[in-house]
Design an enzyme around this catalytic site. Structure first.
Site, PDB file in Angstrom:
ATOM      1  N   HIS A  67      72.804-115.400-105.367  1.00  0.00           N
ATOM      2  CA  HIS A  67      73.032-116.744-105.891  1.00  0.00           C
ATOM      3  C   HIS A  67      73.242-116.629-107.400  1.00  0.00           C
ATOM      4  CE1 HIS A  67      71.296-118.966-102.313  1.00  0.00           C
ATOM      5  NE2 HIS A  67      70.705-117.790-102.147  1.00  0.00           N
ATOM      6  N   GLY A 109      62.554-117.104 -98.547  1.00  0.00           N
ATOM      7  CA  GLY A 109      63.375-118.176 -97.984  1.00  0.00           C
ATOM      8  C   GLY A 109      64.779-117.772 -97.618  1.00  0.00           C
ATOM      9  N   CYS A 126      77.856-113.339 -87.575  1.00  0.00           N
ATOM     10  CA  CYS A 126      77.360-113.583 -88.930  1.00  0.00           C
ATOM     11  C   CYS A 126      78.244-114.592 -89.664  1.00  0.00           C
ATOM     12  CB  CYS A 126      77.302-112.264 -89.701  1.00  0.00           C
ATOM     13  SG  CYS A 126      76.932-112.484 -91.442  1.00  0.00           S
ATOM     14  N   ASN A 128      67.603-113.623-102.293  1.00  0.00           N
ATOM     15  CA  ASN A 128      66.404-113.887-101.499  1.00  0.00           C
ATOM     16  C   ASN A 128      66.347-112.880-100.356  1.00  0.00           C
ATOM     17  OD1 ASN A 128      65.599-116.185-102.999  1.00  0.00           O
ATOM     18  ND2 ASN A 128      67.102-117.435-101.910  1.00  0.00           N
ATOM     19  N   HIS A 165      79.290-106.166 -93.682  1.00  0.00           N
ATOM     20  CA  HIS A 165      77.987-106.712 -93.327  1.00  0.00           C
ATOM     21  C   HIS A 165      76.846-105.804 -93.774  1.00  0.00           C
ATOM     22  CE1 HIS A 165      75.171-109.314 -91.304  1.00  0.00           C
ATOM     23  NE2 HIS A 165      74.522-108.206 -90.970  1.00  0.00           N
ATOM     24  N   HIS A 214      73.507-111.634-100.081  1.00  0.00           N
ATOM     25  CA  HIS A 214      74.215-112.542-100.987  1.00  0.00           C
ATOM     26  C   HIS A 214      73.377-112.751-102.234  1.00  0.00           C
ATOM     27  CE1 HIS A 214      71.775-114.973 -98.235  1.00  0.00           C
ATOM     28  NE2 HIS A 214      71.598-115.825 -99.237  1.00  0.00           N
TER      29      HIS A 214
HETATM   30  P1  DGP Z   1      69.475-118.076 -98.696  1.00  0.00           P
HETATM   31  O1  DGP Z   1      68.545-119.204 -98.395  1.00  0.00           O
HETATM   32  O2  DGP Z   1      69.103-117.306 -99.928  1.00  0.00           O
HETATM   33  O3  DGP Z   1      69.700-117.202 -97.485  1.00  0.00           O
HETATM   34  O4  DGP Z   1      70.861-118.780 -99.063  1.00  0.00           O
HETATM   35  C1  DGP Z   1      71.840-119.108 -98.154  1.00  0.00           C
HETATM   36  C2  DGP Z   1      72.783-120.046 -98.855  1.00  0.00           C
HETATM   37  O5  DGP Z   1      73.965-120.139 -98.066  1.00  0.00           O
HETATM   38  C3  DGP Z   1      72.265-121.475 -99.002  1.00  0.00           C
HETATM   39  O6  DGP Z   1      72.146-121.764-100.405  1.00  0.00           O
HETATM   40  C4  DGP Z   1      73.319-122.352 -98.370  1.00  0.00           C
HETATM   41  C5  DGP Z   1      74.499-121.426 -98.215  1.00  0.00           C
HETATM   42  N1  DGP Z   1      75.306-121.684 -97.039  1.00  0.00           N
HETATM   43  C6  DGP Z   1      74.867-121.766 -95.764  1.00  0.00           C
HETATM   44  N2  DGP Z   1      75.893-121.993 -94.930  1.00  0.00           N
HETATM   45  C7  DGP Z   1      77.019-122.037 -95.708  1.00  0.00           C
HETATM   46  C8  DGP Z   1      78.399-122.244 -95.421  1.00  0.00           C
HETATM   47  O7  DGP Z   1      78.824-122.415 -94.269  1.00  0.00           O
HETATM   48  N3  DGP Z   1      79.247-122.248 -96.476  1.00  0.00           N
HETATM   49  C9  DGP Z   1      78.822-122.042 -97.764  1.00  0.00           C
HETATM   50  N4  DGP Z   1      79.743-122.070 -98.732  1.00  0.00           N
HETATM   51  N5  DGP Z   1      77.525-121.844 -98.064  1.00  0.00           N
HETATM   52  C10 DGP Z   1      76.642-121.841 -97.052  1.00  0.00           C
END
Ligand code: DGP
Length: 114
Positions: free
Chosen positions: A102, A93, A4, A87, A46, A100
């Site tokens: 946002h 999406g 993960c 999400n 997790h 997580h």
């Molecule tokens: P979601 O689409 O809601 O699952 O959002 C996942 C978010 O995670 C997306 O906005 C981009 C972010 N993201 C993906 N990979 C990384 C990473 O390696 N580092 C960081 N800081 N953010 C990441």
């Protein structure tokens, strides 16, 4: 979980721009920001999505909201407003399957979202 991405970020195995950290949570800047302020708040343990939350996670979920409010105030978003969103699943999406939230702010946002 071994594979993960966000578990690796929480463990410090993958670098991130850390914003805040507590015993149970980590907040870091999203790598692909879609707003001037775009922070992700995750539990260190997790959990795949909010669908996997257990009764024992009640306090942790409350702490996420408190941490979001703290970061929003730090970033001067309290008056202008901000959005806190998680999400869940394909229609929303979700792309990373570790719970997580946002925290988005610094610009006007439309409703309903696209
Ligand atoms: P979601 O689409 O809601 O699952 O959002 C996942 C978010 O995670 C997306 O906005 C981009 C972010 N993201 C993906 N990979 C990384 C990473 O390696 N580092 C960081 N800081 N953010 C990441």
């Amino acid at each position: 979980m071994n594979d993960c991405l966000f578990c690796k970020i929480a463990a410090g195995e993958i670098p991130s721009s850390r914003v805040e950290e507590t015993e149970t949570l980590l907040a870091f800047d999203d790598v692909n920001p879609v707003a001037p302020s775009h922070v992700l708040i995750i539990p260190k343990k997790h959990i795949g999505s909010c669908l996997e939350l257990a009764e024992d996670d009640r306090v942790m979920v409350g702490e996420i909201h408190l941490l979001a409010a703290k970061i929003a105030k730090q970033r001067g978003l309290a008056d202008s407003g901000f959005r806190l969103v998680t999400n869940t699943g394909p229609n929303a999406g979700q792309s990373v399957f570790h719970l997580h939230y946002h925290l988005l702010g610094g610009r006007g946002m439309s409703w309903p979202p696209g």
